[in-house]
Design a protein around this motif. Sequence first.
Motif, PDB file in Angstrom:
ATOM      1  N   ILE A   1      68.568 -18.771 -82.191  1.00  0.00           N
ATOM      2  CA  ILE A   1      68.410 -20.234 -82.152  1.00  0.00           C
ATOM      3  C   ILE A   1      69.718 -20.893 -81.733  1.00  0.00           C
ATOM      4  O   ILE A   1      69.728 -21.837 -80.923  1.00  0.00           O
ATOM      5  CB  ILE A   1      67.946 -20.759 -83.523  1.00  0.00           C
ATOM      6  N   GLU A   2      70.830 -20.403 -82.282  1.00  0.00           N
ATOM      7  CA  GLU A   2      72.141 -20.949 -81.911  1.00  0.00           C
ATOM      8  C   GLU A   2      72.388 -20.799 -80.407  1.00  0.00           C
ATOM      9  O   GLU A   2      72.940 -21.695 -79.770  1.00  0.00           O
ATOM     10  CB  GLU A   2      73.249 -20.245 -82.696  1.00  0.00           C
ATOM     11  N   GLU A   3      71.987 -19.664 -79.851  1.00  0.00           N
ATOM     12  CA  GLU A   3      72.173 -19.450 -78.412  1.00  0.00           C
ATOM     13  C   GLU A   3      71.341 -20.439 -77.600  1.00  0.00           C
ATOM     14  O   GLU A   3      71.781 -20.917 -76.550  1.00  0.00           O
ATOM     15  CB  GLU A   3      71.804 -18.001 -78.052  1.00  0.00           C
ATOM     16  N   TYR A   4      70.142 -20.755 -78.084  1.00  0.00           N
ATOM     17  CA  TYR A   4      69.325 -21.762 -77.402  1.00  0.00           C
ATOM     18  C   TYR A   4      70.004 -23.126 -77.445  1.00  0.00           C
ATOM     19  O   TYR A   4      70.089 -23.828 -76.432  1.00  0.00           O
ATOM     20  CB  TYR A   4      67.941 -21.829 -78.050  1.00  0.00           C
ATOM     21  N   PHE A   5      70.524 -23.497 -78.618  1.00  0.00           N
ATOM     22  CA  PHE A   5      71.225 -24.763 -78.746  1.00  0.00           C
ATOM     23  C   PHE A   5      72.467 -24.792 -77.851  1.00  0.00           C
ATOM     24  O   PHE A   5      72.774 -25.808 -77.214  1.00  0.00           O
ATOM     25  CB  PHE A   5      71.622 -25.002 -80.209  1.00  0.00           C
TER      26      PHE A   5
ATOM     27  N   ALA B   1      60.085 -19.244 -78.791  1.00  0.00           N
ATOM     28  CA  ALA B   1      60.352 -18.153 -77.851  1.00  0.00           C
ATOM     29  C   ALA B   1      61.624 -17.409 -78.230  1.00  0.00           C
ATOM     30  O   ALA B   1      61.681 -16.173 -78.131  1.00  0.00           O
ATOM     31  CB  ALA B   1      60.465 -18.706 -76.432  1.00  0.00           C
ATOM     32  N   ALA B   2      62.643 -18.147 -78.663  1.00  0.00           N
ATOM     33  CA  ALA B   2      63.890 -17.501 -79.084  1.00  0.00           C
ATOM     34  C   ALA B   2      63.660 -16.615 -80.300  1.00  0.00           C
ATOM     35  O   ALA B   2      64.165 -15.489 -80.367  1.00  0.00           O
ATOM     36  CB  ALA B   2      64.938 -18.564 -79.385  1.00  0.00           C
ATOM     37  N   ILE B   3      62.888 -17.118 -81.250  1.00  0.00           N
ATOM     38  CA  ILE B   3      62.605 -16.330 -82.463  1.00  0.00           C
ATOM     39  C   ILE B   3      61.775 -15.103 -82.116  1.00  0.00           C
ATOM     40  O   ILE B   3      62.019 -14.000 -82.623  1.00  0.00           O
ATOM     41  CB  ILE B   3      61.891 -17.204 -83.511  1.00  0.00           C
ATOM     42  N   MET B   4      60.788 -15.268 -81.227  1.00  0.00           N
ATOM     43  CA  MET B   4      59.927 -14.147 -80.854  1.00  0.00           C
ATOM     44  C   MET B   4      60.701 -13.051 -80.120  1.00  0.00           C
ATOM     45  O   MET B   4      60.265 -11.898 -80.069  1.00  0.00           O
ATOM     46  CB  MET B   4      58.774 -14.641 -79.966  1.00  0.00           C
ATOM     47  N   GLY B   5      61.830 -13.393 -79.556  1.00  0.00           N
ATOM     48  CA  GLY B   5      62.645 -12.402 -78.865  1.00  0.00           C
ATOM     49  C   GLY B   5      63.441 -11.504 -79.788  1.00  0.00           C
ATOM     50  O   GLY B   5      64.088 -10.553 -79.334  1.00  0.00           O
ATOM     51  N   VAL B   6      63.418 -11.791 -81.088  1.00  0.00           N
ATOM     52  CA  VAL B   6      64.152 -10.992 -82.067  1.00  0.00           C
ATOM     53  C   VAL B   6      63.347  -9.755 -82.431  1.00  0.00           C
ATOM     54  O   VAL B   6      62.150  -9.847 -82.740  1.00  0.00           O
ATOM     55  CB  VAL B   6      64.457 -11.829 -83.329  1.00  0.00           C
ATOM     56  N   LYS B   7      63.994  -8.609 -82.397  1.00  0.00           N
ATOM     57  CA  LYS B   7      63.317  -7.363 -82.754  1.00  0.00           C
ATOM     58  C   LYS B   7      62.840  -7.419 -84.204  1.00  0.00           C
ATOM     59  O   LYS B   7      63.595  -7.765 -85.106  1.00  0.00           O
ATOM     60  CB  LYS B   7      64.273  -6.185 -82.572  1.00  0.00           C
ATOM     61  N   GLY B   8      61.568  -7.088 -84.427  1.00  0.00           N
ATOM     62  CA  GLY B   8      60.994  -7.108 -85.767  1.00  0.00           C
ATOM     63  C   GLY B   8      60.122  -8.314 -86.028  1.00  0.00           C
ATOM     64  O   GLY B   8      59.371  -8.335 -87.012  1.00  0.00           O
TER      65      GLY B   8
END
Length: 345
Positions: free
Chosen positions: A281-285, A307-314
């Motif tokens: 999320i920080e990277e998106y911001f 989309a940013a959260i969904m990109g996290v493994k797990g």
Amino acid sequence: MYEEQTFDAIMQRMLERIPDTLDKRESSPVYMALAPAAVELASLYVGFDCMLAETFGDTASREYLIRLCADRGITPKTATYAVLELETDVEVPVGTRFTGGDHFYKVTASGQVTCEQPGAAGNEYLGDVIPVEYVMGLTTAKLTRVLIYGEDDEDTEVLRLRYQESFNERAFAGNAKDYHDKTLGIAGVGAVKVIRAWNGPGTVKLVILDSVFGKATDVLIQTVQKEFDPNKDGHGDGLAPIGHAVTVDTASEVTVNIAATITYDNGYDLNTCKTQIETAIEEYFAGLRKNWENQSKLVVRIASIDAAIMGVKGVVDVTGTTLNGGGNVELTEYEIPVLGVVTYG
């Protein structure tokens, strides 16, 4: 362009000009006489290819790009020194040196030190520092925050972009392009929006971000103000032309709190994914802030955060995301988003 001009291709053309009545085999006198010339010609074609690449800004290596830039009045930005806030329990004289982490720092003003090593490495350490020489009465000294971020030497591709952009719009005598380029040329500034006639004729406002695209500190604002119009009177005592009263400001921060319900894959849970989720999320911001200069306004979108959260493994699903209790957050032209509290459902 000259990739096909190999030794074999050149030799073939040269041998075709020799009558077939003569022996042209590789061991023949004719072949042996032509071969050295063919080697030299092949080398020349390689040189021509390199020379052609170095002639144009989109393919030139750094050395020749710098020379092309010089014709446009552009010079590569060199590494700058980080300025940090110093907290001590006694007043420390200017010139006092400290060490902390892997660096040395020198006091340059009350409550401020400058890292002696140029570049972004000077931004990395915060915490306790030790005086190089004894300071009477000093018991604690600590670096608490970066006031002006140090920057590395300008990247070649960034310099190339500046070179190419110099053909699109000309900076001249206090026009918007002139203010833009000169502001970004000041150490620690990463972005700027130029507001003309913001408070009547002859007034200019520069709204800046620091070199990591965050809200500028008072120290950086004062530094830029001093460079352009130290007294805000338009008398031409700085970079601003006579008659231009310049005011320097920074963007306002808008805190965005996020709530979301996240479903995890087998073997994963909030504890294992929390850090990666908030980093994403920080990277998106950060990406939004980096593009602030080129946008009339920024919009923090739920879809992009999902989309940013969904990109996290797990993470297998995210639902019910809200921003500040509602939908997308639309900012004004001079606002930037910062991440607040993330609540997990």
